[in-house]
Design a protein around this motif. Structure first.
Motif, PDB file in Angstrom:
ATOM      1  N   LEU A 126     113.240  70.319 -67.668  1.00 51.21           N
ATOM      2  CA  LEU A 126     113.640  70.378 -66.264  1.00 51.21           C
ATOM      3  C   LEU A 126     115.074  69.886 -66.073  1.00 51.21           C
ATOM      4  N   GLY A 127     115.499  68.940 -66.915  1.00 52.73           N
ATOM      5  CA  GLY A 127     116.884  68.499 -66.850  1.00 52.73           C
ATOM      6  C   GLY A 127     117.843  69.633 -67.165  1.00 52.73           C
ATOM      7  N   GLY A 128     117.518  70.423 -68.193  1.00 55.83           N
ATOM      8  CA  GLY A 128     118.344  71.587 -68.508  1.00 55.83           C
ATOM      9  C   GLY A 128     118.297  72.632 -67.403  1.00 55.83           C
ATOM     10  N   PHE A 129     117.118  72.823 -66.821  1.00 52.95           N
ATOM     11  CA  PHE A 129     116.948  73.764 -65.708  1.00 52.95           C
ATOM     12  C   PHE A 129     117.827  73.352 -64.516  1.00 52.95           C
ATOM     13  N   ALA A 130     117.743  72.054 -64.132  1.00 54.17           N
ATOM     14  CA  ALA A 130     118.518  71.555 -62.998  1.00 54.17           C
ATOM     15  C   ALA A 130     120.018  71.578 -63.281  1.00 54.17           C
ATOM     16  N   ALA A 131     120.389  71.241 -64.531  1.00 46.98           N
ATOM     17  CA  ALA A 131     121.808  71.287 -64.883  1.00 46.98           C
ATOM     18  C   ALA A 131     122.334  72.715 -64.825  1.00 46.98           C
ATOM     19  N   PHE A 152     116.017  72.827 -77.972  1.00 48.05           N
ATOM     20  CA  PHE A 152     116.876  71.865 -78.667  1.00 48.05           C
ATOM     21  C   PHE A 152     116.180  70.520 -78.827  1.00 48.05           C
ATOM     22  N   SER A 153     115.459  70.077 -77.792  1.00 51.00           N
ATOM     23  CA  SER A 153     114.761  68.793 -77.860  1.00 51.00           C
ATOM     24  C   SER A 153     113.712  68.792 -78.962  1.00 51.00           C
ATOM     25  N   VAL A 154     112.944  69.893 -79.047  1.00 52.48           N
ATOM     26  CA  VAL A 154     111.926  69.987 -80.102  1.00 52.48           C
ATOM     27  C   VAL A 154     112.591  70.036 -81.473  1.00 52.48           C
ATOM     28  N   ALA A 155     113.710  70.734 -81.578  1.00 52.58           N
ATOM     29  CA  ALA A 155     114.405  70.868 -82.852  1.00 52.58           C
ATOM     30  C   ALA A 155     114.904  69.532 -83.391  1.00 52.58           C
ATOM     31  N   VAL A 156     115.304  68.628 -82.494  1.00 50.40           N
ATOM     32  CA  VAL A 156     115.814  67.330 -82.954  1.00 50.40           C
ATOM     33  C   VAL A 156     114.702  66.291 -83.071  1.00 50.40           C
ATOM     34  N   CYS A 197     118.705  77.979 -69.315  1.00 47.81           N
ATOM     35  CA  CYS A 197     119.256  76.668 -69.698  1.00 47.81           C
ATOM     36  C   CYS A 197     118.125  75.674 -69.938  1.00 47.81           C
ATOM     37  N   GLY A 198     117.100  75.729 -69.095  1.00 44.47           N
ATOM     38  CA  GLY A 198     115.954  74.854 -69.291  1.00 44.47           C
ATOM     39  C   GLY A 198     115.225  75.147 -70.585  1.00 44.47           C
ATOM     40  N   VAL A 199     115.030  76.433 -70.887  1.00 46.79           N
ATOM     41  CA  VAL A 199     114.381  76.809 -72.148  1.00 46.79           C
ATOM     42  C   VAL A 199     115.209  76.337 -73.334  1.00 46.79           C
ATOM     43  N   GLY A 200     116.532  76.527 -73.242  1.00 50.12           N
ATOM     44  CA  GLY A 200     117.408  76.091 -74.332  1.00 50.12           C
ATOM     45  C   GLY A 200     117.336  74.590 -74.541  1.00 50.12           C
ATOM     46  N   ALA A 201     117.307  73.813 -73.439  1.00 51.80           N
ATOM     47  CA  ALA A 201     117.217  72.361 -73.557  1.00 51.80           C
ATOM     48  C   ALA A 201     115.898  71.949 -74.199  1.00 51.80           C
ATOM     49  N   ALA A 204     111.989  65.607 -80.714  1.00 48.18           N
ATOM     50  CA  ALA A 204     111.357  65.027 -79.528  1.00 48.18           C
ATOM     51  C   ALA A 204     109.898  65.439 -79.453  1.00 48.18           C
ATOM     52  N   THR A 205     109.058  64.517 -79.042  1.00 49.75           N
ATOM     53  CA  THR A 205     107.624  64.790 -78.896  1.00 49.75           C
ATOM     54  C   THR A 205     107.129  64.162 -77.599  1.00 49.75           C
ATOM     55  N   GLY A 206     105.899  64.537 -77.216  1.00 48.12           N
ATOM     56  CA  GLY A 206     105.307  63.982 -75.999  1.00 48.12           C
ATOM     57  C   GLY A 206     105.583  64.875 -74.802  1.00 48.12           C
ATOM     58  N   TRP A 207     104.546  65.096 -73.994  1.00 50.33           N
ATOM     59  CA  TRP A 207     104.700  66.056 -72.903  1.00 50.33           C
ATOM     60  C   TRP A 207     105.674  65.564 -71.835  1.00 50.33           C
ATOM     61  N   ALA A 208     105.639  64.253 -71.521  1.00 48.08           N
ATOM     62  CA  ALA A 208     106.481  63.749 -70.430  1.00 48.08           C
ATOM     63  C   ALA A 208     107.972  63.866 -70.745  1.00 48.08           C
ATOM     64  N   PRO A 209     108.439  63.368 -71.901  1.00 49.41           N
ATOM     65  CA  PRO A 209     109.869  63.524 -72.184  1.00 49.41           C
ATOM     66  C   PRO A 209     110.284  64.980 -72.352  1.00 49.41           C
ATOM     67  N   LEU A 210     109.411  65.815 -72.960  1.00 51.14           N
ATOM     68  CA  LEU A 210     109.776  67.221 -73.131  1.00 51.14           C
ATOM     69  C   LEU A 210     109.895  67.933 -71.783  1.00 51.14           C
ATOM     70  N   VAL A 211     108.982  67.629 -70.859  1.00 49.57           N
ATOM     71  CA  VAL A 211     109.093  68.204 -69.517  1.00 49.57           C
ATOM     72  C   VAL A 211     110.378  67.733 -68.841  1.00 49.57           C
ATOM     73  N   ALA A 212     110.698  66.449 -69.011  1.00 49.42           N
ATOM     74  CA  ALA A 212     111.926  65.912 -68.413  1.00 49.42           C
ATOM     75  C   ALA A 212     113.158  66.587 -68.992  1.00 49.42           C
ATOM     76  N   PHE A 213     113.174  66.807 -70.309  1.00 49.40           N
ATOM     77  CA  PHE A 213     114.334  67.451 -70.932  1.00 49.40           C
ATOM     78  C   PHE A 213     114.458  68.907 -70.477  1.00 49.40           C
TER      79      PHE A 213
END
Length: 676
Positions: free
Chosen positions: A464-469, A447-451, A440-444, A453-462
């Motif tokens: 890990l957010g998918g991982f935690a979800a 998906f973030s890169v596909a739409v 789920c984390g990999v998928g999130a 999203a850039t930058g290490w901090a937001p990408l890590v947050a997205f």
């Protein structure tokens, strides 16, 4: 003047009843415990209900004074006005210092009365008696504040018959959320008095096991929920009212509400370890005492006048009273913990860092460090001013730089902790349980890169957010597959729903903070401006004045994307001569388009300058808050197979029958999927 004297006299009478009932109730309990007189202890709830009745009477009289424009009262001269709309006239009670202390008092007296009612059949139990005594003392303290330094019914100077007050602060009368945000926040602040009182009672009586935790679980949970919702509503109010397009600015008063939330959140997680394993007793008491003490400190910061903030008010002697109360709470609590230190030793220990206990302890350390960072950044300017007589500012970069890595680690723990078993986890077990959450984390992340999203901090947050979800959803799926709809009920399963709400909020904050775009556009009625894949056209600049001629609203009517007209405005409150901006927002699932009107426009102009912000995922902040509220309700109900935790140190509070003694290593308070 007859109505005026009635409002003031009955209001003061209500406060006097609140004070007298609290003092007599506290003395009755102390005397009953000293003499071991159960009859006296059973009388205590009556005084709690009298105190609650007195506080309600005082609030009714204050509202009556506001409605009737009783300008013989100084507070009504300050915040009352015949031009204020009815709803904001009600909210005017807590728009300044004296009324806010009155609101705190009635909320506290209400909680005291509710505790007395909940435990009315066990009022002769010493633990309940001491808890009520603590609440009586705190209630009496706020009653004294309302009588002295924060007197809401103090007589004002004589005014002319045609006097019309200024009304509340303009920022507190231009959005309906002001009617809900402060009371809900106060329910969270004041609600933590209940578990704090039981913690002090446990220290005094020596019943330091897990029994008192079970009695206060829902009180702490609902207080935390109200505090969470109150903070989110404050962010929504900031977004809708202040015109800067943000929801959190690390304002000192915002920080004052965040501090008890951080320690309260740590406590709600940490208490699970004590109930399950009998561990972290000193830690949990310290967290609970810190949470209550920080609510008093937050009230001091807001009401003492020591800081400048859009939220803060008050510069009278109430500050020294609140600071003194904070010091007394800290000293007495620490002394009690030191006194009972030998009885607070935990019977167990953490077997492995790679266990649920280890994850909860790491979670607690992070929340505590986060709270220290916020506290330091909030009070440091005050310390510098007091010691060096110079002003300094700790801005958002300090908080952002230090909170970002903590937030990322917290997301990681939210992904790992739900799948960890108690005591110790094997590598094979972890790889099995983390398989789908990791995907789920990999998928999130993909998906973030596909739409875009850039930058290490937001990408890590997205990611890990998918991982935690994924971890939270895994637990919910397992529970519902085994129990049907009851899989959503219980602390562990409801907690996973809360986690989903928190993850949504974290991801939404990461997206909005990282990818907000803004521009200043000059529009005219003859053309269309394109920016950020949107079109903007000025339809007209108009002005409206309300019927009472107290508000003048200048609007720039903007056609957004050739569709609906949005109207950012400048509202002038004529009684006070103050102009505030009013943004206009088009809300969507993916992003908001946020418009504000810049100064300089006049009615009938063919041009206007607007500020435009494109804010990704803001709506998911409020959706996440709603999911958190639902999850809290689900967590408040016991899951199946729940057993009461008791041990030899803490006899059960329930009357009848000898205490059940179990080896503390076998304490169980779990939901069915805790160990799968």
């Amino acid at each position: 003047m007859i109505a005026a004297s009635l409002n003031s006299a009955l209001g003061r009478g209500g406060l006097l009843l609140m004070l007298a009932a609290s003092v007599i109730g506290a003395l009755t309990i102390v005397l009953g415990v000293w003499q071991k007189d159960r009859r006296l202890l059973k009388q205590a709830p009556r005084y709690a209900w009298l105190a609650a009745a007195g506080s309600v009477l005082a609030v009714i009289m204050m509202q009556r004074a506001l409605i009737t424009r009783d300008y013989s009262i100084a507070y009504i001269q300050q915040v009352g006005s015949g031009d204020t709309p009815v709803l904001y006239n009600i909210a005017a009670m807590w728009s300044a210092l004296e009324g806010s202390i009155l609101l705190w008092g009635v909320t506290l007296a209400g909680f005291t009365g509710a505790v007395a009612w909940r435990f009315r059949k066990r009022s002769d139990d010493e633990l309940v008696g001491w808890a009520l005594m603590v609440m009586f003392v705190v209630t009496a303290f706020f009653a004294v504040l309302s009588f002295g330094p924060a007197d809401a019914f103090q007589a004002g100077v004589p005014v002319a018959p045609d006097f019309n007050g200024p009304g509340p602060n303009p920022l507190l009368q231009n959005h309906i959320l002001v009617l809900f945000h402060p009371p809900i926040l106060y329910l969270g602040y004041v609600g933590f008095t209940v578990p704090f009182a039981f913690a002090i009672a446990a220290l005094v009586t020596g019943r330091l096991g897990e029994g008192w935790l079970m009695e206060t679980r829902r009180w702490a949970l609902f207080s935390w929920a109200f505090l969470s919702i109150g903070i989110l509503l404050g962010g929504w109010w900031s977004y809708e009212v202040l015109g800067w397009s943000g929801v959190w600015a690390w304002d000192p008063v915002e920080n004052a509400s965040l501090l008890p939330w951080l320690t309260g959140t740590a406590y709600i997680h940490s208490v699970l370890v004590q109930e399950r394993r009998g561990m972290l007793r000193v830690w949990n008491l310290s967290l609970l005492i810190s949470t209550f003490a920080l609510t008093i400190l937050g009230t001091f910061l807001t009401r003492s006048g020591v800081i400048n903030s859009v939220h803060a008010f008050g510069d009278g002697p109430v500050g020294s009273w609140l600071l003194g109360g904070f010091v007394v709470i800290a000293v007495v609590s620490l002394a009690l913990i030191a006194w009972r230190g030998d009885r607070l030793r935990s019977p167990g220990s953490i077997d492995s860092p790679l266990s649920r206990e280890g994850a909860f302890l790491a979670n607690n350390v992070l929340f505590t460090v986060f709270a220290f960072i916020v506290l330091l950044g909030t009070v440091f300017p005050l310390l510098v001013e007091a010691l060096q007589d110079r002003r300094t500012v700790v801005g958002a970069p300090y908080f952002d730089r230090l909170s970002m890595p903590i937030g990322i680690v917290m997301l990681f723990l939210m992904a790992i902790a739900p799948v960890l078993p108690w005591r110790k986890a094997s590598q094979e077990l972890l790889s099995t349980r983390l398989f789908w959450p990791a995907w789920c984390g990999v998928g999130a992340l993909v998906f973030s890169v596909a739409v875009g999203a850039t930058g290490w901090a937001p990408l890590v947050a997205f990611g890990l957010g998918g991982f935690a979800a994924g971890a939270a959803l895994r637990q919910i799926v397992l529970a519902t597959r085994r129990q049907g709809w009851r899989g959503f009920v219980g602390r562990a399963n409801g907690g996973m729903v809360v986690h989903l709400g928190v993850i949504m909020i974290a991801v939404a904050l990461a997206a909005s903070n990282s990818f907000t775009h803004s521009a200043t556009l000059e529009l005219d009625t003859d053309g269309v401006v394109e920016w950020g894949s949107h079109t903007f056209a000025l339809d007209s600049v108009t002005v409206e004045t309300n019927a009472a001629e107290s508000e003048r609203v200048l609007k720039a009517n903007v056609l957004l994307d050739g569709e609906q007209v949005y109207s950012p405005a400048m509202t002038t409150y004529l009684n006070q001569g103050i102009t505030v901006g009013t943004p206009s927002v088009r809300t969507g699932l993916a992003k908001d388009v946020y418009l504000t009107l810049e100064p300089g426009a006049e009615p009938g102009d063919s041009t206007a300058v607007i500020r435009v912000f494109v804010k990704p995922m803001i709506l998911w902040l409020w959706i996440g808050g709603l999911i958190m509220a639902v999850g809290t309700l689900l967590a408040a109900f016991p899951g199946s197979k729940r057993r009461r935790a008791t041990d030899a140190v803490s006899a059960p509070i329930a009357v009848g029958g000898p205490p059940i003694v179990r080896d503390s290593e076998q304490l169980v308070t779990s939901d069915p999927v805790d160990d799968e």
